[in-house]
Design a protein around this motif. Sequence first.
Motif, PDB file in Angstrom:
ATOM      1  N   THR A 143      -8.502  -4.793  -3.322  1.00 48.44           N
ATOM      2  CA  THR A 143      -8.198  -4.590  -4.740  1.00 48.44           C
ATOM      3  C   THR A 143      -6.959  -3.723  -4.944  1.00 48.44           C
ATOM      4  OG1 THR A 143     -10.539  -4.802  -5.331  1.00 48.44           O
ATOM      5  CG2 THR A 143      -9.089  -3.728  -6.934  1.00 48.44           C
ATOM      6  N   TYR A 144      -6.080  -4.182  -5.836  1.00 49.35           N
ATOM      7  CA  TYR A 144      -4.902  -3.430  -6.273  1.00 49.35           C
ATOM      8  C   TYR A 144      -5.121  -3.021  -7.723  1.00 49.35           C
ATOM      9  CZ  TYR A 144      -2.015  -4.584  -2.190  1.00 49.35           C
ATOM     10  OH  TYR A 144      -1.501  -4.687  -0.924  1.00 49.35           O
ATOM     11  N   THR A 145      -4.907  -1.751  -8.029  1.00 48.56           N
ATOM     12  CA  THR A 145      -5.135  -1.234  -9.378  1.00 48.56           C
ATOM     13  C   THR A 145      -3.822  -0.729  -9.973  1.00 48.56           C
ATOM     14  OG1 THR A 145      -7.390  -0.589  -8.794  1.00 48.56           O
ATOM     15  CG2 THR A 145      -6.445   0.402 -10.775  1.00 48.56           C
ATOM     16  N   SER A 171       0.813  -1.218   0.000  1.00 45.11           N
ATOM     17  CA  SER A 171       0.000   0.000   0.000  1.00 45.11           C
ATOM     18  C   SER A 171       0.847   1.268   0.000  1.00 45.11           C
ATOM     19  CB  SER A 171      -0.935  -0.001   1.214  1.00 45.11           C
ATOM     20  OG  SER A 171      -0.179  -0.082   2.418  1.00 45.11           O
ATOM     21  N   VAL A 226      -4.754   1.221  -3.967  1.00 41.94           N
ATOM     22  CA  VAL A 226      -5.069   0.050  -3.151  1.00 41.94           C
ATOM     23  C   VAL A 226      -6.310   0.380  -2.361  1.00 41.94           C
ATOM     24  CG1 VAL A 226      -4.297  -1.511  -1.338  1.00 41.94           C
ATOM     25  CG2 VAL A 226      -2.643  -0.612  -2.977  1.00 41.94           C
ATOM     26  N   SER A 272      -7.274  -4.179 -12.625  1.00 38.81           N
ATOM     27  CA  SER A 272      -7.462  -4.328 -11.184  1.00 38.81           C
ATOM     28  C   SER A 272      -7.423  -5.795 -10.817  1.00 38.81           C
ATOM     29  CB  SER A 272      -8.789  -3.709 -10.743  1.00 38.81           C
ATOM     30  OG  SER A 272      -8.781  -2.308 -10.932  1.00 38.81           O
ATOM     31  N   LEU A 307       1.630   0.845 -10.019  1.00 39.67           N
ATOM     32  CA  LEU A 307       0.567   0.755  -9.015  1.00 39.67           C
ATOM     33  C   LEU A 307      -0.067   2.135  -8.830  1.00 39.67           C
ATOM     34  CD1 LEU A 307      -0.883  -1.015  -6.876  1.00 39.67           C
ATOM     35  CD2 LEU A 307       0.837  -0.212  -5.232  1.00 39.67           C
TER      36      LEU A 307
END
Length: 237
Positions: A71-73, A31, A67, A158, A64
């Motif tokens: 979910t990570y985008t 993050s 966060v 994502s 990145l």
Amino acid sequence: MRLSRSIASLAAIASFALAGTAFADSMTFGSTDISKSVTLNYNGYSGSGGSSISGLTGSTTFTLTGVSNNTYTFDYSVSNTSSAPVTGSRISSFAFNTDPTIASATSTGAFSQTTLNSNYPNGIGNVDVCFKDATTGSCAGGGSGGLTLGQTGTGSFSLSFSSPVSAVTLSDFFVRYQSITGVPGISSASGAGTISSGSTTSSGGTSVPEPGMLGLFGMGLAGMALARRRQVQQRRA
């Protein structure tokens, strides 16, 4: 005799390494890594573990961007950098594995279709997720879109997980080439990625068909062992 046996043993170990393969790079995002970018360069090969095809190359950059909960985008950029003797090709998908395994994925832009847990061609086997230019049932390709020589496509994807995670590791990066021209007998291939800039960590993931220097060293040791054996045999004759 002891020297001969030692050389032979080392040669056998190193020759086994030649038969094996190197492992792909990996990248880890948490993050606190917002705006972190990693760029990879890809080779190209056909067949199961085949040798690299000269001129068949590509690149990707993953950044990145957010966060949120599970979910990570990421933003992505994919380029077809193939050159002579390749006169034509298109990159129709890219793929990688994740740790932990994703529960779902979405994508926008040049590669707006996603497929989870599907086979990737040329001996690669199953990948956790691939991003494609066309709606197909697998990661093997299809449709007529993608990026031709010199083209770059961008978008975002994502990755969602079944529960919150403190960090996500992406590894074993691949691209799919189709409509290849200029290489006799080859119309499609895959490519494996290695990190060229950005943070990287070692990975024990899917193998990349590239011989290691240890294997080449093993061939030399094998030759030394054979020469030593012949000398001993001549002295006994």
